[in-house]
Design an enzyme around this catalytic site. Structure first.
Site, short mmCIF file in Angstrom:
data_model
loop_
_atom_site.label_atom_id
_atom_site.label_comp_id
_atom_site.label_asym_id
_atom_site.label_seq_id
_atom_site.Cartn_x
_atom_site.Cartn_y
_atom_site.Cartn_z
CG ASP A 154 -10.41 -57.07 9.18
OD1 ASP A 154 -9.29 -57.17 9.79
OD2 ASP A 154 -10.97 -56.60 8.22
CG HIS A 193 -7.15 -54.52 8.00
ND1 HIS A 193 -8.12 -55.28 7.66
CD2 HIS A 193 -6.51 -54.09 6.83
CE1 HIS A 193 -8.36 -55.20 6.48
NE2 HIS A 193 -7.38 -54.34 5.80
CB SER A 347 -9.40 -53.48 3.22
OG SER A 347 -8.83 -54.80 3.10
#
Length: 519
Positions: A154, A193, A347
């Protein structure tokens, strides 16, 4: 996997259609100064396992204005960079020419990826995702184990976050964007994120701090997306390979979209063969089309639910969905001074499943295929169609307390194995197998091909038609850079014999096809 690999319970992001490492096994050094992030001027060329090296296999075909800037020997591909002002036709001509070579399996653009989106922890009462999957009941048995590793491919992870610092060992991970050994985010205000995803899967639980993650597992960070939220296929594929080589039991891919990539397919296939369960996000387009890499047969594809257990409006869905999990307004770790925040997306649903997988592995010693089957067998039917929930909403308590031999809710847990041996004499030679079913309604069939390491054999299958597949007409395909292939079919159609084709892309030798039917 051709046969289950030896192991000891080791332990999304949107893909735009535009489409290095040093000092690691199987990966040679990238050209110094290679730009991080998107690499839209590059073509990825995959070669057969019989080639001397990816670089040597393509070197004499590279135009004078282009250069080879990267190769990965484990995944058998090289990256060829064209000048940014080169006409599109130049790259198309190169792809057309290079794919005519016997030793070349594919050529494709280097795609660009963009980010999508009762414990004593003080913020646990503000959470709902752990409770929705019954993690609190699972915690009566186990909070997880540090011997289980979950890799987050990620953006970088803020590994000194108070709810994450104890989950990282001395090996924090690797940065595939900047090509160094520190996966820490470059810009904390924009690069959140990966940290949010890591906290959902394995934020420290029962530490009187912040939130409770699903599983107290060891975390690894593979930074393959920059602070802008974008990255390349090659960086992500290299990070997946690295995570598998580091012994990751679970690899979380909260990224995806776009089309099929052979480079990415090879990476998730490699990881599965090394003993990693790859869990991936279905996509955030709100349509009936599961994104890649989640759509690859090797991956556990995850859809997102709202708190009321309806399918989230943004969640993609389709026949490839394996499991559903909470993904809307999920509270987790953050990179700025607030330290915690809520965001939504497949996600967020994906690391819920990864965390539950971590809990299951803390109690049960399972191969990737068996772990996947166990998570599906113990999932809870919440009344949605199979295209929206797969086998159901993942359930931590069931995954931990149900003996895998009991088969959860999906059958008696038995299996029957059939093997077929054969020989291919040369490239383009192929053999067809017609397999009669042992069970009338198996929950899953796993087809493994094991062939010579010096050759490149591929595997194809058809179900429900009684016909033999071809290399152009098939229902399932597994084709990588060697002769070790696997196809997994859940709830197969047994109305006709299973058709299997073994095809030699290059080389010759003997092979074994193993078909495992599970009740």
């Amino acid at each position: 996997m051709a046969g289950t690999p030896n192991f000891d319970r080791r332990s999304f992001l949107r893909l735009a259609a535009a489409a290095g490492l040093t000092g690691m096994a199987g990966v040679t050094s990238a050209t110094p100064g290679r730009s991080p992030g998107p690499k839209k001027d590059e073509i990825l060329v995959g070669v057969t396992s019989t080639a001397d090296s990816p670089r040597k296999a393509v070197a004499d075909a590279v135009p004078g204005n282009a250069e080879i800037v990267h190769e990965n020997e484990t995944l058998s591909y090289a990256a060829v960079k064209f000048p940014s002002k080169a006409p599109k036709q130049a790259r198309e001509n190169f792809i057309s020419a290079i794919t005519k070579r016997d030793e070349v399996k594919y050529a494709e653009k280097n795609a660009t990826h963009e980010a999508l989106y009762t414990a004593n922890d003080p913020k646990y009462g503000s959470q709902y995702a752990p409770q929705q999957v019954n993690a609190d009941s699972a915690w009566d048995t186990t909070l997880g184990s540090s011997s289980v590793k979950i890799a987050v491919v990620d953006q970088g992870v803020k590994y000194d976050h108070p709810d994450l610092s104890s989950q990282f060992g001395s090996n924090k991970g690797r940065d595939f964007v900047d090509n160094d050994g520190d996966p820490y985010p470059d810009l904390l205000s924009d690069e959140y994120h990966g940290t949010h995803v890591a906290g959902i899967a394995a934020g420290t639980t029962d530490n009187n701090e912040g939130i409770g993650g699903i599983s107290n597992s060891t975390l690894l960070s593979g930074r393959a997306l920059s602070e802008s939220g974008s990255g390349s296929t090659s960086d992500i594929a290299d990070a997946i390979e690295w995570a598998a080589d580091q012994g990751a039991d679970v690899i979380n891919l909260s990224l995806g979209g776009g089309g099929y990539s052979s480079t990415m397919k090879n990476a998730v296939s490699y990881a599965t063969q090394q003993g990693s369960l790859v869990v991936a996000a279905a996509g955030n387009d709100g349509r009936q089309s599961v994104s890649y890499p989640a759509a690859y047969s090797e991956c556990v594809a995850v859809s997102a639910l709202d708190p009321d257990e309806t399918l989230a409006s943004y969640s993609n869905y389709g026949s490839e969905i394996d499991l559903a999990a909470p993904g809307t307004n999920v509270l987790s770790c953050w990179t700025t001074s607030t330290e915690y925040n809520e965001i939504s997306g497949t996600s967020m649903a994906t690391p819920v499943v990864s965390g539950v997988a971590g809990l299951a592995l803390a109690v049960h010693n399972l191969s990737p295929a068996d772990l996947r089957n166990h998570l599906k067998n113990t999932a809870v039917d919440i009344g949605l169609s199979s295209t929206k929930q797969g086998s159901g909403r993942v359930d931590a308590a069931n995954a931990v307390t149900t003996d895998p031999g009991d088969g959860g809710g999906g059958g008696g847990g038995g299996s029957k194995e059939t093997t077929y041996d054969g020989t291919l004499s040369s490239s383009s030679d192929s053999n067809c197998v017609s397999h009669s079913w042992n069970y009338s309604s198996p929950s899953q069939v796993v087809i493994d091909l094991s062939g010579p390491s010096s050759a490149d054999f591929d595997l194809y299958a058809t179900e429900g038609s009684g016909t033999c597949p071809t290399t152009r007409s098939y229902d399932y395909r597994s084709w990588s850079y060697d002769s070790t292939e696997q196809i997994v079919i859940d709830n197969p159609d047994t109305s006709a014999d299973l058709g299997i084709l073994v095809d030699s892309y290059s080389g010759s030798g003997s092979y074994t096809v193993t078909i495992t039917e599970k009740e």
